[in-house]
Design a protein around this motif. Sequence first.
Motif, PDB file in Angstrom:
ATOM      1  N   GLY A  86       0.852  -1.177   0.000  1.00  0.00           N
ATOM      2  CA  GLY A  86       0.000   0.000   0.000  1.00  0.00           C
ATOM      3  C   GLY A  86       0.890   1.229   0.000  1.00  0.00           C
ATOM      4  N   PRO A  87       0.336   2.403  -0.101  1.00  0.00           N
ATOM      5  CA  PRO A  87      -1.063   2.706  -0.404  1.00  0.00           C
ATOM      6  C   PRO A  87      -1.366   2.517  -1.887  1.00  0.00           C
ATOM      7  CG  PRO A  87       0.178   4.728  -0.245  1.00  0.00           C
ATOM      8  CD  PRO A  87       1.136   3.620   0.102  1.00  0.00           C
ATOM      9  N   GLY A  88      -2.671   2.553  -2.223  1.00  0.00           N
ATOM     10  CA  GLY A  88      -3.075   2.395  -3.616  1.00  0.00           C
ATOM     11  C   GLY A  88      -4.496   1.894  -3.694  1.00  0.00           C
ATOM     12  N   LEU A  89      -4.871   1.427  -4.857  1.00  0.00           N
ATOM     13  CA  LEU A  89      -6.199   0.849  -5.065  1.00  0.00           C
ATOM     14  C   LEU A  89      -6.180  -0.566  -4.497  1.00  0.00           C
ATOM     15  CD1 LEU A  89      -6.772   1.956  -8.773  1.00  0.00           C
ATOM     16  CD2 LEU A  89      -7.631   3.074  -6.711  1.00  0.00           C
ATOM     17  N   VAL A  90      -7.103  -0.860  -3.604  1.00  0.00           N
ATOM     18  CA  VAL A  90      -7.021  -2.133  -2.888  1.00  0.00           C
ATOM     19  C   VAL A  90      -7.128  -3.338  -3.822  1.00  0.00           C
ATOM     20  CG1 VAL A  90      -9.496  -2.262  -2.335  1.00  0.00           C
ATOM     21  CG2 VAL A  90      -7.812  -3.368  -0.840  1.00  0.00           C
ATOM     22  N   GLY A  91      -7.988  -3.260  -4.836  1.00  0.00           N
ATOM     23  CA  GLY A  91      -8.100  -4.368  -5.777  1.00  0.00           C
ATOM     24  C   GLY A  91      -6.829  -4.598  -6.555  1.00  0.00           C
ATOM     25  N   SER A  92      -6.171  -3.520  -6.930  1.00  0.00           N
ATOM     26  CA  SER A  92      -4.901  -3.631  -7.648  1.00  0.00           C
ATOM     27  C   SER A  92      -3.803  -4.167  -6.743  1.00  0.00           C
ATOM     28  CB  SER A  92      -4.501  -2.251  -8.199  1.00  0.00           C
ATOM     29  OG  SER A  92      -5.409  -1.809  -9.176  1.00  0.00           O
ATOM     30  N   LEU A  93      -3.725  -3.638  -5.530  1.00  0.00           N
ATOM     31  CA  LEU A  93      -2.718  -4.098  -4.576  1.00  0.00           C
ATOM     32  C   LEU A  93      -2.836  -5.593  -4.309  1.00  0.00           C
ATOM     33  CD1 LEU A  93      -2.992  -1.172  -2.014  1.00  0.00           C
ATOM     34  CD2 LEU A  93      -0.937  -1.729  -3.328  1.00  0.00           C
ATOM     35  N   LEU A  94      -4.079  -6.063  -4.196  1.00  0.00           N
ATOM     36  CA  LEU A  94      -4.307  -7.472  -3.882  1.00  0.00           C
ATOM     37  C   LEU A  94      -3.705  -8.403  -4.919  1.00  0.00           C
ATOM     38  CD1 LEU A  94      -7.963  -7.438  -2.513  1.00  0.00           C
ATOM     39  CD2 LEU A  94      -5.943  -8.309  -1.325  1.00  0.00           C
ATOM     40  N   VAL A 114       6.434  -3.722   1.100  1.00  0.00           N
ATOM     41  CA  VAL A 114       7.032  -2.402   0.880  1.00  0.00           C
ATOM     42  C   VAL A 114       5.942  -1.344   0.742  1.00  0.00           C
ATOM     43  CG1 VAL A 114       8.453  -1.010  -0.683  1.00  0.00           C
ATOM     44  CG2 VAL A 114       9.077  -3.393  -0.206  1.00  0.00           C
ATOM     45  N   ASN A 115       6.198  -0.190   1.331  1.00  0.00           N
ATOM     46  CA  ASN A 115       5.320   0.964   1.165  1.00  0.00           C
ATOM     47  C   ASN A 115       5.617   1.614  -0.186  1.00  0.00           C
ATOM     48  OD1 ASN A 115       4.521   3.885   1.325  1.00  0.00           O
ATOM     49  ND2 ASN A 115       3.853   3.288   3.377  1.00  0.00           N
ATOM     50  N   HIS A 116       4.572   1.842  -0.971  1.00  0.00           N
ATOM     51  CA  HIS A 116       4.734   2.408  -2.314  1.00  0.00           C
ATOM     52  C   HIS A 116       5.453   3.759  -2.283  1.00  0.00           C
ATOM     53  CE1 HIS A 116       3.627   3.289  -6.511  1.00  0.00           C
ATOM     54  NE2 HIS A 116       3.265   4.488  -6.091  1.00  0.00           N
ATOM     55  N   VAL A 139       7.525  13.749  -2.736  1.00  0.00           N
ATOM     56  CA  VAL A 139       6.940  12.697  -3.559  1.00  0.00           C
ATOM     57  C   VAL A 139       5.657  13.241  -4.157  1.00  0.00           C
ATOM     58  CG1 VAL A 139       6.064  10.338  -3.630  1.00  0.00           C
ATOM     59  CG2 VAL A 139       7.925  10.924  -2.053  1.00  0.00           C
ATOM     60  N   ALA A 140       5.645  13.453  -5.460  1.00  0.00           N
ATOM     61  CA  ALA A 140       4.497  14.077  -6.134  1.00  0.00           C
ATOM     62  C   ALA A 140       4.081  13.225  -7.325  1.00  0.00           C
ATOM     63  CB  ALA A 140       4.853  15.492  -6.600  1.00  0.00           C
ATOM     64  N   SER A 141       2.831  12.791  -7.300  1.00  0.00           N
ATOM     65  CA  SER A 141       2.316  11.936  -8.376  1.00  0.00           C
ATOM     66  C   SER A 141       0.822  12.160  -8.505  1.00  0.00           C
ATOM     67  CB  SER A 141       2.608  10.463  -8.061  1.00  0.00           C
ATOM     68  OG  SER A 141       1.876  10.056  -6.915  1.00  0.00           O
ATOM     69  N   GLY A 142       0.160  11.272  -9.252  1.00  0.00           N
ATOM     70  CA  GLY A 142      -1.282  11.389  -9.405  1.00  0.00           C
ATOM     71  C   GLY A 142      -2.045  11.056  -8.146  1.00  0.00           C
ATOM     72  N   GLY A 143      -1.417  10.310  -7.250  1.00  0.00           N
ATOM     73  CA  GLY A 143      -2.097   9.922  -6.027  1.00  0.00           C
ATOM     74  C   GLY A 143      -1.488  10.474  -4.762  1.00  0.00           C
ATOM     75  N   GLN A 354      -3.194  -2.627   2.131  1.00  0.00           N
ATOM     76  CA  GLN A 354      -3.726  -1.483   2.871  1.00  0.00           C
ATOM     77  C   GLN A 354      -3.788  -0.274   1.945  1.00  0.00           C
ATOM     78  OE1 GLN A 354      -1.993  -0.769   6.760  1.00  0.00           O
ATOM     79  NE2 GLN A 354      -1.413  -2.933   6.964  1.00  0.00           N
ATOM     80  N   ALA A 355      -5.001   0.062   1.509  1.00  0.00           N
ATOM     81  CA  ALA A 355      -5.162   1.165   0.571  1.00  0.00           C
ATOM     82  C   ALA A 355      -4.688   2.493   1.133  1.00  0.00           C
ATOM     83  CB  ALA A 355      -6.640   1.271   0.165  1.00  0.00           C
ATOM     84  N   GLY A 356      -4.824   2.676   2.438  1.00  0.00           N
ATOM     85  CA  GLY A 356      -4.432   3.945   3.061  1.00  0.00           C
ATOM     86  C   GLY A 356      -3.167   3.868   3.877  1.00  0.00           C
TER      87      GLY A 356
END
Length: 360
Positions: A86-94, A114-116, A139-143, A354-356
């Motif tokens: 994580g973090p990220g989209l939970v379905g994608s992370l899974l 690892v933390n993204h 750290v600057a990105s779309g999310g 973990q999405a968050g």
Amino acid sequence: MPAILGIESSCDETAAAVVVQTGDGATSILASVVASQLTTHGKYGGVVPELASREHLRAIVPVVREALERAGVPLRDLSAIAATMGPGLVGSLLVGLTYAKSLSFASGVPLIAVNHIEGHIHAVILEHPEIEFPALALVASGGHTHLFEVRSGFRYRLLGKTRDDAAGEAFDKVAKLLGFGYPGGPVIDCLAPHGNPNAVRFTFAKMKGNALDFSFSGLKTAVLRWVEAHDMESEIAARAALRRDRPTPTTDEWLAVTPARTLDLLASFQHAVVTELLTRAAASAEQIEARSLIVSGGVACNSGLRAAAQAAGLPYPVYFPTPGLSTDNAAMIAAAAFPKLERREFAGFEIAAQAGLTLA
């Protein structure tokens, strides 16, 4: 040499990489494979979580297989398998995390979570082991838009973050509003040099509480109000028609359907975002007496940000990753796993996406 297989699937890129550590502690990428989903999500103007997880399911096995084959490292010879938790989209992370667990179980190779965001920081350290600490990491990105203090031993302290839109998200939303489609950051970056960055004045809200936090929603709204006041429907429709005919228009094709006033708007918008990022980063670096500034994440590809950072005359070196390591990739996940390998911080199979997930 210790070798780690990294797997990254937090959003819309399925990635795998094999990274090795040499005797002097430096890291080297043996293979890095990324399967992008841009064509899948482009027509929707952003990432669709359900589609993203489905595409990861299709790509994860061939991407990992190709990375191992390119590296010439058998699965059994790996020192660890690292995956984004994580973090990220939970379905994608899974998808990525579950596949990493399966490989670890089948091979007996230890698993590292690892933390993204930490991965993005290590994308720079991987290429620049000379970075001195304490460092300030933007750290600057779309999310994500975060400011971290990074101390030796890779200890982190969050100093500031966006309270609404991330910087990359603001780029994408403004581009979509103006008819440039998704992803918008690269298009704005290509067109901004053709406009006047001082033509449109933008102001940012003064942050109550933590003065190092960001807010980009007001800037996005200001662009919307500017569009509403300047009768831009016809040119926006022209750009939409161009995208239907040409999924990836050239810069000249974009310029043909973009008047000078809109180029000025794009240049001014990019200038405002870059100024905000660097102003907060410089203030944070001064607060912690940083000896280096790390800039990473997808927005680190922005040429305006890179030029402004180098021209700012900061009293410490500024480090960017190469473009291929700025956007989501698995080499950065493997690189971030090496300190954990040394400390033998292995994960059990009970760990969950973990999405968050936070860092520090």
